[in-house]
Design an enzyme around this catalytic site. Sequence first.
Site, PDB file in Angstrom:
ATOM      1  N   PHE A  64       0.832  -1.213   0.000  1.00 41.50           N
ATOM      2  CA  PHE A  64       0.000   0.000   0.000  1.00 41.50           C
ATOM      3  C   PHE A  64       0.862   1.255   0.000  1.00 41.50           C
ATOM      4  O   PHE A  64       0.481   2.286  -0.560  1.00 41.50           O
ATOM      5  CB  PHE A  64      -0.942   0.000   1.211  1.00 41.50           C
ATOM      6  CG  PHE A  64      -2.041   1.015   1.116  1.00 41.50           C
ATOM      7  CD1 PHE A  64      -1.901   2.236   1.740  1.00 41.50           C
ATOM      8  CD2 PHE A  64      -3.185   0.747   0.397  1.00 41.50           C
ATOM      9  CE1 PHE A  64      -2.908   3.187   1.654  1.00 41.50           C
ATOM     10  CE2 PHE A  64      -4.203   1.686   0.309  1.00 41.50           C
ATOM     11  CZ  PHE A  64      -4.063   2.912   0.934  1.00 41.50           C
ATOM     12  N   GLU A  65       2.059   1.182   0.593  1.00 37.67           N
ATOM     13  CA  GLU A  65       2.964   2.341   0.662  1.00 37.67           C
ATOM     14  C   GLU A  65       3.811   2.517  -0.601  1.00 37.67           C
ATOM     15  O   GLU A  65       4.570   3.487  -0.719  1.00 37.67           O
ATOM     16  CB  GLU A  65       3.890   2.217   1.877  1.00 37.67           C
ATOM     17  CG  GLU A  65       3.212   2.516   3.207  1.00 37.67           C
ATOM     18  CD  GLU A  65       2.297   1.403   3.656  1.00 37.67           C
ATOM     19  OE1 GLU A  65       2.655   0.218   3.449  1.00 37.67           O
ATOM     20  OE2 GLU A  65       1.206   1.698   4.196  1.00 37.67           O
ATOM     21  N   ASN A  87       4.175  -7.750  -3.121  1.00 42.06           N
ATOM     22  CA  ASN A  87       3.540  -9.072  -3.168  1.00 42.06           C
ATOM     23  C   ASN A  87       2.409  -9.099  -2.156  1.00 42.06           C
ATOM     24  O   ASN A  87       2.646  -9.001  -0.943  1.00 42.06           O
ATOM     25  CB  ASN A  87       4.577 -10.142  -2.839  1.00 42.06           C
ATOM     26  CG  ASN A  87       3.960 -11.536  -2.723  1.00 42.06           C
ATOM     27  OD1 ASN A  87       4.302 -12.297  -1.819  1.00 42.06           O
ATOM     28  ND2 ASN A  87       3.079 -11.897  -3.639  1.00 42.06           N
ATOM     29  N   VAL A  88       1.184  -9.186  -2.657  1.00 40.70           N
ATOM     30  CA  VAL A  88       0.016  -9.228  -1.792  1.00 40.70           C
ATOM     31  C   VAL A  88      -0.581 -10.628  -1.891  1.00 40.70           C
ATOM     32  O   VAL A  88      -0.847 -11.118  -2.994  1.00 40.70           O
ATOM     33  CB  VAL A  88      -1.026  -8.179  -2.193  1.00 40.70           C
ATOM     34  CG1 VAL A  88      -2.083  -8.021  -1.104  1.00 40.70           C
ATOM     35  CG2 VAL A  88      -0.364  -6.822  -2.447  1.00 40.70           C
ATOM     36  N   GLU A  92      -7.504 -14.037   5.279  1.00 43.40           N
ATOM     37  CA  GLU A  92      -8.857 -14.492   5.636  1.00 43.40           C
ATOM     38  C   GLU A  92      -9.921 -13.454   5.315  1.00 43.40           C
ATOM     39  O   GLU A  92     -11.104 -13.762   5.260  1.00 43.40           O
ATOM     40  CB  GLU A  92      -8.909 -14.811   7.145  1.00 43.40           C
ATOM     41  CG  GLU A  92      -8.020 -15.953   7.579  1.00 43.40           C
ATOM     42  CD  GLU A  92      -8.064 -16.156   9.081  1.00 43.40           C
ATOM     43  OE1 GLU A  92      -7.519 -17.170   9.554  1.00 43.40           O
ATOM     44  OE2 GLU A  92      -8.663 -15.290   9.782  1.00 43.40           O
ATOM     45  N   HIS A  95      -9.221  -7.573   3.285  1.00 44.44           N
ATOM     46  CA  HIS A  95      -8.097  -6.627   3.274  1.00 44.44           C
ATOM     47  C   HIS A  95      -7.282  -6.753   1.989  1.00 44.44           C
ATOM     48  O   HIS A  95      -6.823  -5.759   1.420  1.00 44.44           O
ATOM     49  CB  HIS A  95      -7.208  -6.862   4.500  1.00 44.44           C
ATOM     50  CG  HIS A  95      -6.268  -5.744   4.754  1.00 44.44           C
ATOM     51  ND1 HIS A  95      -4.912  -5.930   4.858  1.00 44.44           N
ATOM     52  CD2 HIS A  95      -6.478  -4.417   4.911  1.00 44.44           C
ATOM     53  CE1 HIS A  95      -4.327  -4.761   5.063  1.00 44.44           C
ATOM     54  NE2 HIS A  95      -5.261  -3.836   5.116  1.00 44.44           N
ATOM     55  N   PHE A 120       4.165  -1.665 -12.830  1.00 43.97           N
ATOM     56  CA  PHE A 120       3.390  -2.411 -11.823  1.00 43.97           C
ATOM     57  C   PHE A 120       3.988  -3.810 -11.639  1.00 43.97           C
ATOM     58  O   PHE A 120       3.623  -4.752 -12.339  1.00 43.97           O
ATOM     59  CB  PHE A 120       1.929  -2.518 -12.299  1.00 43.97           C
ATOM     60  CG  PHE A 120       0.985  -3.131 -11.305  1.00 43.97           C
ATOM     61  CD1 PHE A 120       0.522  -4.438 -11.466  1.00 43.97           C
ATOM     62  CD2 PHE A 120       0.535  -2.410 -10.222  1.00 43.97           C
ATOM     63  CE1 PHE A 120      -0.358  -5.007 -10.552  1.00 43.97           C
ATOM     64  CE2 PHE A 120      -0.352  -2.966  -9.299  1.00 43.97           C
ATOM     65  CZ  PHE A 120      -0.791  -4.267  -9.476  1.00 43.97           C
ATOM     66  N   ARG A 134       6.150 -17.268  -9.404  1.00 39.87           N
ATOM     67  CA  ARG A 134       6.263 -16.080 -10.261  1.00 39.87           C
ATOM     68  C   ARG A 134       7.388 -15.131  -9.852  1.00 39.87           C
ATOM     69  O   ARG A 134       7.519 -14.038 -10.395  1.00 39.87           O
ATOM     70  CB  ARG A 134       4.928 -15.345 -10.281  1.00 39.87           C
ATOM     71  CG  ARG A 134       3.828 -16.114 -10.998  1.00 39.87           C
ATOM     72  CD  ARG A 134       2.435 -15.653 -10.614  1.00 39.87           C
ATOM     73  NE  ARG A 134       1.388 -16.323 -11.390  1.00 39.87           N
ATOM     74  CZ  ARG A 134       0.967 -17.562 -11.173  1.00 39.87           C
ATOM     75  NH1 ARG A 134       1.495 -18.291 -10.179  1.00 39.87           N
ATOM     76  NH2 ARG A 134       0.030 -18.117 -11.945  1.00 39.87           N
TER      77      ARG A 134
HETATM   78  N1  LIG Z   1      -1.139  -8.280   3.748  1.00 42.52           N
HETATM   79  C1  LIG Z   1      -0.203  -7.647   2.959  1.00 42.52           C
HETATM   80  C2  LIG Z   1       0.110  -6.306   3.131  1.00 42.52           C
HETATM   81  N2  LIG Z   1      -0.510  -5.561   4.084  1.00 42.52           N
HETATM   82  C3  LIG Z   1       0.021  -4.295   4.562  1.00 42.52           C
HETATM   83  C4  LIG Z   1      -0.346  -3.098   3.667  1.00 42.52           C
HETATM   84  O1  LIG Z   1       0.371  -3.131   2.429  1.00 42.52           O
HETATM   85  C5  LIG Z   1       0.020  -1.789   4.381  1.00 42.52           C
HETATM   86  O2  LIG Z   1       1.411  -1.787   4.640  1.00 42.52           O
HETATM   87  C6  LIG Z   1      -0.747  -1.632   5.675  1.00 42.52           C
HETATM   88  O3  LIG Z   1      -2.118  -1.765   5.399  1.00 42.52           O
HETATM   89  C7  LIG Z   1      -0.467  -0.268   6.322  1.00 42.52           C
HETATM   90  O4  LIG Z   1      -0.814   0.788   5.450  1.00 42.52           O
HETATM   91  N3  LIG Z   1       1.023  -5.709   2.347  1.00 42.52           N
HETATM   92  C8  LIG Z   1       1.662  -6.433   1.357  1.00 42.52           C
HETATM   93  O5  LIG Z   1       2.513  -5.885   0.638  1.00 42.52           O
HETATM   94  N4  LIG Z   1       1.367  -7.742   1.182  1.00 42.52           N
HETATM   95  C9  LIG Z   1       0.444  -8.386   1.940  1.00 42.52           C
HETATM   96  O6  LIG Z   1       0.190  -9.602   1.726  1.00 42.52           O
HETATM   97  C1  LIG Z   2      -3.467  -8.861   2.069  1.00 37.90           C
HETATM   98  C2  LIG Z   2      -3.485  -8.749   3.546  1.00 37.90           C
HETATM   99  O1  LIG Z   2      -3.442  -7.681   4.124  1.00 37.90           O
HETATM  100  C3  LIG Z   2      -3.699 -10.041   4.274  1.00 37.90           C
HETATM  101  O2  LIG Z   2      -2.496 -10.763   4.265  1.00 37.90           O
HETATM  102  C4  LIG Z   2      -4.123  -9.800   5.698  1.00 37.90           C
HETATM  103  O3  LIG Z   2      -4.529 -11.057   6.169  1.00 37.90           O
HETATM  104  P1  LIG Z   2      -6.012 -11.201   6.783  1.00 37.90           P
HETATM  105  O4  LIG Z   2      -6.991 -10.871   5.650  1.00 37.90           O
HETATM  106  O5  LIG Z   2      -6.114 -12.662   7.196  1.00 37.90           O
HETATM  107  O6  LIG Z   2      -6.124 -10.242   7.948  1.00 37.90           O
END
Ligand SMILES: Nc1c(NC[C@H](O)[C@H](O)[C@H](O)CO)[nH]c(=O)[nH]c1=O
Ligand SMILES: CC(=O)[C@@H](O)COP(=O)(O)O
Length: 159
Positions: A64-65, A87-88, A92, A95, A120, A134
């Site tokens: 997100f940052e 990498n996101v 559960e 988010h 991207f 990947r």
């Molecule tokens: N769950 C993942 C996150 N979560 C954190 C957010 O990106 C952000 O840092 C937070 O919400 C504070 O603003 N970030 C990832 O890069 N990958 C994830 O799987």
């Molecule tokens: C993409 C996310 O922020 C995720 O990893 C957070 O996990 P959860 O949805 O189980 O709180």
Amino acid sequence: MATTNLSYYDKATIPNAKPFRFGIVVSEWNPEITRSMQQGAIETLIDCGAEKENIISWEVPGSFELVYGCKKMIESQPVDAIIAVGNVIQGETKHFDFVCDGVTQGIVDLNIKYDTPVIFCVLTDNTKQQSIDRSGGKLGNKGIECAVAAVKMAALRHL
Ligand SMILES: Nc1c(NC[C@H](O)[C@H](O)[C@H](O)CO)[nH]c(=O)[nH]c1=O
Ligand SMILES: CC(=O)[C@@H](O)COP(=O)(O)O
């Protein structure tokens, strides 16, 4: 259908990267994935002619940052293209959706607002295995693909 290999490229079809300066903004979340993509990107930029000293890397806490980190880099560094590496991975809750939507739209907005292409390089996966596949696994390395895109877009920026 799963993605094709992300790592094949033909240097004959890619401009020489020597004249250009590149930025990489990399998320610290899932570092084994993001660092592998970052390394793949750096190696590919150099393979395409970029000078090592013309590649600047910054870290941000999460994907997100990436948007803010890229914005600050554009505003303070003379780069010709930026690769946003994240990498996101689905958890559960919803988010995942909001992080992915936010970083995607934010990078779109940066490409509209500024004259510096932001690539991207964010894997948005259902499972850790998909991310592994990947980022240097059986499906290649998205960092390589995005480095090629960065070179091509840096050249386009100077047309
Ligand atoms: N769950 C993942 C996150 N979560 C954190 C957010 O990106 C952000 O840092 C937070 O919400 C504070 O603003 N970030 C990832 O890069 N990958 C994830 O799987
Ligand atoms: C993409 C996310 O922020 C995720 O990893 C957070 O996990 P959860 O949805 O189980 O709180």
